[in-house]
Write an enzyme that holds these catalytic residues in place. Structure first.
Site: not given
Length: 797
Positions: A471, A586
């Site tokens: 990531h 989120y």
């Protein structure tokens, strides 16, 4: 082998009879082709950089402009108002000086024009009013937006842009005012705090805003003036590279195949076509033939993250990792049955065709004679270990000798391909098959994915495929673009009747080579311990998928609400009924409208969403009022998403203030509390439709099933979803089995209340989770009844 031939390709010996020169013409020819390819790539890169640097102009336009100016001047008319005669004073006299003067002035005028146009374009891209205006039938567009639209179209529509053409015209990410960020933050947490706790937090926020916050903001203003992007470098460093926990599950994410189709069951053929598609994507990036992503076909997104898709590895460090990126790599690393191979993908400086790549993969699959060397099978478990321990092991056991050479081959490969022995399948009647597929893509068995690599391509024995991606180097939309491109390329390449890659192989290809390892006893013990740690981590993951096909974005759009907002509100209701409370949520939003932009946080849990959820729990409130509250919640969510996209988010600003406070060794109780708040519901939408190579309207089954990630909080959920069509949505839900607060199966059913009709409630009872208490299961049945009344298409219409 090619390496052995290279060693003796050229030799020189001295004898009594004189000099004796021996050389291998074939190998020297290969060296020549390799160097030729390298220089060609370098020249192409220089040309591309120049072409992008002068966009919206072009080198062709430069030549035409200079030629036109010279022609006019030679006819006796000076359109430069004396600039050319003035320039001739500083150049040789005669025809040569005259030509040089015309060329120099023409170049200068053309350059000044392009510089002006690029800055005008940059100013136009700073306008964000278009984003907040409604679109569609019956909507009105303001005159300001109409004029802006025409100006942008006129300045940027001269010729087809390259991938990085707009990079110099993108504005920098704006720094929000401290007061505005504090107001948005307090509003976002109001529904999550009791009155007394909120008053305390509000006091802390005011003290911070009036005190140390002003000083921190001034430092951040200075950075925003100096840096290209005031967030991205710190975000990459402190959120990703300085993280010391394992990146498997905690950071890496995965993607799945287009599960509605199964083009071939031949493992080597599928690996060949997808590998070829990936390398064609790399070539499109290198040559900048890849189209930049344009919102509404007009506003470009930053393409900076594409630079590190290939030839990239995250290298471990004891305190912080670093990203290693190479300009080129002519091989891939392949893992099969516990063995690693170096597989070349070029033959005589040309990219191998799919049929040739299939032969290479098949040679690896047919290599039954060799067995894994000691420690080789579970070697990748080190990349699933905590970063500091992996860094120490890498330095101690892999810094020299054979291990160093073999590790370099893996880390410097274009990417890694894992040829799995398992078969993965999709069956609507057996959801566990799809769950197993996703679990294998997220973590494998803990040692058969090289988690440090930018991505590992996974091909199952029956031809199903997926990927696991690191990531830190980019965000999910970049990998989603690559994945979509590969599926489109595969659709174009196709397979023959036997399921093999099309094409005829007429050359003798170099064999893939086994990597060699020399691991001592302590190294073997370290690898085994790392594999046990990885096994414990992956066994704690509870990952489930939901294929929701009752309705999709078609109905949501007909109800005149944003599909993303609609789904986020559904998740809010599902989570509330699962946990019995609201929690910090989120959702990832992009900031790629700005140079080097990555993500910003959208906070879906708002005053409006909570009001709607509470209304859904109150049977005394009418259906009409509940629908009205739902629309208000969706509108507020959409505004929050838009604010995040245009740089008016909350969390990245507060994060950067926190980083500065740590540099200055200033303790802020407010920032400390804000940054320690857990995201118990972390969500993300997987984008699609990023390539024009594939028409998803014509080929809807070619869309990927999306992907997912592990839970962010130990007692929370990770939810990823992809709106795959007018009537199809895939949900990926993860949590930890060790948490008594979360059960992915249970949240899936709460989400699935969009799909469960009253007559199916009895079927639901037979699937009751052993983790469901009577009270929880009662809430589940209530969810099915209430949600059906107000959120199914029939009721809402």
């Amino acid at each position: 082998m090619a390496e052995a031939h290279s060693a003796v390709a050229f030799s020189l010996s001295v004898t009594h009879d004189g000099f004796n020169l021996n050389f291998d013409r074939e190998v020297l020819h290969l060296i020549w082709l390799s160097g030729k390819r390298s220089w060609r790539k370098r020249g192409q890169r220089i040309y591309n950089n120049v072409s992008c640097g002068i966009y919206p102009g072009s080198l062709k336009g430069l030549g035409i402009s200079v030629a036109a100016l010279g022609s006019i001047y030679y006819t006796g008319y000076d359109p430069t108002c004396g600039l050319i005669p003035w320039m001739r004073c500083y150049l040789p006299s005669g025809p040569v000086g005259e030509a040089l003067s015309c060329s120099a002035v023409g170049l200068g005028l053309w350059g000044a024009t392009i510089f002006t146009l690029r800055n005008l374009l940059k100013m136009l891209f700073q306008y964000r009013g278009w984003m907040f205006e409604q679109r569609g039938k019956g909507s009105r567009t303001s005159w300001a937006t109409k004029l802006w639209y025409m100006a942008v179209r006129m300045l940027s529509g001269w010729h087809r842009p390259m991938l990085y053409s707009f990079q110099g015209s993108l504005p920098s990410l704006p720094l929000p005012h401290l007061e505005e960020t504090m107001q948005r933050y307090l509003r976002s947490v109001r529904p999550l705090r009791e009155d007394g706790d909120y008053v305390r937090l509000e006091k802390l926020a005011n003290e911070f805003q009036q005190g140390i916050g002003r000083k921190l903001q001034r430092y951040l203003v200075l950075k925003s003036w100096w840096a290209t992007n005031y967030v991205s470098d710190w975000w990459e460093e402190y959120v990703y590279l300085r993280g010391r926990t394992p990146i498997m599950v905690n950071s890496n994410f995965y993607g799945l195949d287009a599960i509605l189709i199964h083009p071939t069951t031949v493992q080597a053929a599928r690996a060949a076509n997808i590998t070829y598609g990936s390398l064609m994507f790399r070539r499109a990036i290198e040559r900048q033939h890849l189209e930049p992503i344009m919102i509404q076909g007009l506003v470009p997104l930053c393409s900076w993250q594409y630079e590190r898709v290939f030839n990239t590895t995250r290298l471990p460090g004891e305190e912080t990792d670093r990203i290693q990126h190479l300009d080129d790599s002519t091989w891939i690393a392949v893992y099969h049955k516990g063995r690693y191979y170096r597989m070349p993908v070029y033959y005589k400086a040309r990219l191998m065709e799919p049929a040739e790549l299939q032969i290479q993969f098949q040679r690896i699959l047919d290599d039954d004679a060799s067995v894994p060397e000691k420690g080789e099978e579970k070697l990748a478990a080190l990349t699933a270990w905590d970063r500091a321990s992996w860094a120490k092991a890498r330095q101690q056991y892999f810094s020299k000798g054979t291990n160093r050479v073999s590790l370099d081959i893996i880390e410097k490969a274009a990417f890694v391909v894992a040829l799995d022995e398992d078969e993965y399948e999709f069956d609507k009647k057996t959801p566990e098959k799809l769950n197993h597929f996703a679990q294998r893509m997220l973590h494998g068995n803990g040692y058969d994915r090289w988690f440090d690599k930018s991505f590992t391509l996974v091909i199952a024995k029956n031809g199903r495929m997926g990927f696991n991606a690191e990531h830190s180097w980019s965000d999910a939309p970049i990998m989603a673009h690559l994945w979509e491109y590969c599926l489109a390329e595969e659709n174009y390449l196709g397979y023959d009747a036997a399921g093999n890659a099309k094409g005829i192989v007429e050359v003798e290809l170099p064999n893939p080579t086994r990597l060699k390892w020399d691991m001592e006893k302590e190294c073997l013990e370290t690898i085994e311990y790392a594999s046990q740690c990885a096994l414990a981590l992956l066994n704690d993951v509870d990952l489930k998928l939901l294929v929701f096909d009752t309705y999709g974005k078609g109905f949501m759009k007909s109800a005149k609400v944003s599909p993303d907002a609609y789904i986020q509100m559904a998740l809010q209701l599902a989570y509330y009924r699962d946990a019995g409370r609201f929690n910090l949520t989120y959702e990832a939003s992009m900031t790629r409208l700005f140079k080097e932009g990555r993500t910003e946080t959208v906070r879906p849990c708002s005053l409006e969403s909570c009001a709607w959820v509470q209304a859904m729990e109150d049977n005394s409130i009418s259906a009409e009022e509940k629908i009205t509250l739902l629309r208000k919640a969706c509108q507020q969510h959409q505004k929050g998403y838009q604010d995040a996209m245009v740089g008016r988010g909350i969390d990245r600003h507060l994060f950067c203030l926190y980083v500065i406070s740590k540099y200055l060794e200033i303790d802020s109780p407010f920032l400390k509390e804000v940054l320690s708040e857990p995201w118990r519901l972390s969500t993300s939408q997987t984008p699609h439709g990023q390539t024009s190579k594939l028409d998803l309207n014509a080929h809807p089954d070619c869309i990927s099933a999306g992907g997912g990630f592990g839970p962010v909080a130990d007692d929370g959920y990770g939810v990823s979803y992809i709106i795959a069509g007018e009537d199809l949505i895939f949900f990926h839900v993860s949590s930890k089995k060790s948490s008594p607060e979360t059960v992915s199966f249970r949240l899936i059913y709460y989400i699935q209340t969009l799909n469960i009709y009253k007559q199916k409630l009895n079927c639901l009872a037979s699937h009751r989770s052993p983790h469901d208490s009577p009270a929880t299961f009662g809430r589940l049945l209530k969810t099915c009844e209430v949600y059906l009344l107000y959120l199914t298409p029939t009721a809402s219409n």
